[in-house]
Design a protein around this motif. Structure first.
Motif, PDB file in Angstrom:
ATOM      1  N   UNK A 235      -9.091  12.540 127.202  1.00 48.48           N
ATOM      2  CA  UNK A 235      -9.022  13.871 127.799  1.00 48.48           C
ATOM      3  C   UNK A 235     -10.448  14.348 128.073  1.00 48.48           C
ATOM      4  N   UNK A 236     -10.742  14.645 129.329  1.00 43.02           N
ATOM      5  CA  UNK A 236     -12.087  15.113 129.680  1.00 43.02           C
ATOM      6  C   UNK A 236     -12.004  16.526 130.258  1.00 43.02           C
TER       7      UNK A 236
ATOM      8  N   UNK B  93     -16.396  23.697 127.611  1.00 43.55           N
ATOM      9  CA  UNK B  93     -15.480  22.561 127.455  1.00 43.55           C
ATOM     10  C   UNK B  93     -15.235  22.149 126.003  1.00 43.55           C
ATOM     11  N   UNK B  94     -16.260  22.236 125.152  1.00 40.49           N
ATOM     12  CA  UNK B  94     -16.043  21.864 123.740  1.00 40.49           C
ATOM     13  C   UNK B  94     -15.074  22.852 123.095  1.00 40.49           C
ATOM     14  N   UNK B  95     -15.227  24.121 123.435  1.00 42.83           N
ATOM     15  CA  UNK B  95     -14.294  25.113 122.883  1.00 42.83           C
ATOM     16  C   UNK B  95     -12.867  24.862 123.362  1.00 42.83           C
ATOM     17  N   UNK B  96     -12.732  24.395 124.604  1.00 47.74           N
ATOM     18  CA  UNK B  96     -11.388  24.074 125.110  1.00 47.74           C
ATOM     19  C   UNK B  96     -10.771  22.963 124.265  1.00 47.74           C
TER      20      UNK B  96
ATOM     21  N   UNK C 147     -15.238  15.287 125.918  1.00 48.57           N
ATOM     22  CA  UNK C 147     -14.017  14.465 125.982  1.00 48.57           C
ATOM     23  C   UNK C 147     -13.575  14.018 124.601  1.00 48.57           C
ATOM     24  N   UNK C 148     -12.293  13.682 124.503  1.00 52.93           N
ATOM     25  CA  UNK C 148     -11.761  13.158 123.240  1.00 52.93           C
ATOM     26  C   UNK C 148     -10.749  12.058 123.545  1.00 52.93           C
ATOM     27  N   UNK C 149     -10.531  11.194 122.539  1.00 50.71           N
ATOM     28  CA  UNK C 149      -9.502  10.163 122.658  1.00 50.71           C
ATOM     29  C   UNK C 149      -8.394  10.462 121.644  1.00 50.71           C
TER      30      UNK C 149
ATOM     31  N   UNK D 140     -11.993  22.047 134.677  1.00 54.73           N
ATOM     32  CA  UNK D 140     -11.025  20.997 135.023  1.00 54.73           C
ATOM     33  C   UNK D 140     -10.698  20.164 133.791  1.00 54.73           C
ATOM     34  N   UNK D 141      -9.459  19.763 133.726  1.00 54.41           N
ATOM     35  CA  UNK D 141      -9.008  18.911 132.628  1.00 54.41           C
ATOM     36  C   UNK D 141      -8.435  17.634 133.234  1.00 54.41           C
TER      37      UNK D 141
END
Ligand SMILES: [Zn+2]
Length: 420
Positions: A219-220, A237-240, A280-282, A323-324
């Motif tokens: 997820x980016x 974005x990190x807060x999202x 981003x995260x996996x 954007x996600x």
């Protein structure tokens, strides 16, 4: 159909009670060529171990199995297999023709490891143990594959069905079973496979008959980014991701079917005093039931949508686009063999005969792919003992390996049929 005759031994198992099934294992075991093949496991124990050490020493990081593939291709030739070839994705294939050229029994072992290219691989001895990354997973499976090919070659054992041997790519992690997937994507080949055995690790009691499915995502989140002081109030974005993680981890996970959500990696930002432009995260979602994997994927997607809305409501600068992107980086099918599957009967009968306590397991292995096509398949260990899998301290002890190999040989003979 020719298939009925050649699978006579296995059909007997299906239609008879356990003692008769055991008799049938005994008759296969007494067959002179089967006996000769089993003897080779003891006689060639050192050769098998040397092959395992050699194979483990050839690096095979994810997506870079070529060097190990080249070595195995050479061994397939030396051990008398026919039609030895490498397919487009990098799997090494070889055949041992049976009386019946049409039907196949597949024996496979994955070549890839979880270790990065720069990992130093040095196999060393510590008492009865051999220590090195990948020595068991899947050094033990690959060594078993070569041990079986050699034993069949030396014994002259002739099977009913043709045996297809495959050293495949892409079992681990983001390899996402791509080797098996490519093999079974061929309808012409898929139709011919009667049974499949994936050799993985060492455990002699293990019988994986249930395929644990998973869905994996990267997820980016992207935004404009800016200065932590002067641009404060821009969406971050990190807060999202943080808001989304808080939501997804609050989703209830059933104990039955067992289901999990794991945030495995998180990255983002460039400096303590900057609003990041990207994070981003996996995420790894796994369940014993496919519908649960889908439900959790939906939960992840709505957690992200809610997180973006919440971040936009929080932001002081309104109307700034975020954007996600949700990219699927893995999807392994769920499934299980029917309780009446012949391959389970065969392994149970062999295990009863050899005094092995069968342990039925659910796991994510190369067997997931044939199982998802309704083809009878299991994953089993190649014998011996091991521990600390996927770590630099991974170890293997070959003591008792011949029992694991004999187990596979007998099951193979029952599944493929033995010619007089
Ligand atoms: Zn493995």
């Amino acid at each position: 159909m020719g298939g009925e005759k050649l699978l006579a031994g296995a059909l007997l198992l299906m239609t008879s009670s356990l003692p008769a099934a055991e008799l049938s294992v005994e008759s296969v075991e007494r067959h002179p060529t089967v006996r000769r093949a089993a003897e080779s496991f003891v006689r060639e124990a050192d050769w098998i171990l040397q092959q395992q050490i050699r194979l483990t020493s050839i690096p095979a990081p994810p997506f870079r199995e070529e060097e190990r593939a080249r070595y195995l291709e050479e061994q397939f030739h030396l051990l008398g297999l026919e039609n030895v070839r490498r397919d487009a994705i990098g799997n090494v294939l070889g055949e041992r023709p049976g009386r019946d050229a049409e039907h196949l029994v597949l024996l496979s072992a994955h070549m890839d490891t979880v270790f990065a290219a720069e990992t130093e691989i040095e196999v060393r001895r510590e008492g009865d143990r051999w220590v090195g990354p990948g020595i068991a997973d899947n050094g033990a499976g690959l060594a078993a594959l070569l041990a079986l090919i050699r034993a069949l070659d030396e014994s002259g054992l002739r099977t009913g069905a043709t045996l297809l041997f495959v050293a495949n790519v892409g079992e681990e992690g983001e390899g996402d079973l791509r080797g098996m997937r490519a093999l079974f994507a061929e309808p012409a080949l898929r139709r011919r496979v009667r049974a499949a055995i994936a050799l993985d690790g060492s455990n002699v009691e293990r019988l994986t008959t249930k395929a644990l499915g998973s869905k994996r995502f990267q997820v980016t989140v992207r935004g404009p980014g800016g200065h932590s002081w002067s641009d404060f109030g821009l969406p971050n974005p990190i807060q999202v991701l943080a808001r989304a993680i808080a939501r997804i981890t609050a989703v209830a996970l059933p104990a039955q079917p067992r289901s999990v959500v794991n945030i495995g990696e998180i990255h983002g930002g460039t400096s303590v005093n900057a609003i990041p432009y990207e994070a981003w995260m996996k995420v790894d979602i796994r369940s014993e039931m496919e519908s649960e994997n889908e439900r959790l994927e939906q939960a992840l997607r709505s957690a992200l949508a809610d997180a973006v809305a919440e971040e936009n409501a929080w932001a002081r600068t309104k109307g700034v686009p975020l954007t996600v992107e949700v990219k699927t980086i893995g999807h392994r099918p769920t499934g299980k063999l029917p309780a009446a599957a012949r391959i389970i009967d065969v392994f149970r009968a062999v295990d009863t005969h050899l005094g092995i306590q069968t342990s039925i397991q659910r796991s994510s292995t190369d067997a997931n792919i044939p199982i998802s096509f309704g083809i009878e398949a299991v994953a089993v260990g190649g014998g011996g003992r091991s521990g600390a899998s996927h770590s630099l301290r991974e170890w293997y002890d070959p003591t008792g390996r011949e029992l694991g190999l004999k187990r596979i040989l007998l099951a193979l003979a029952l599944l493929a049929g033995v010619e007089e």
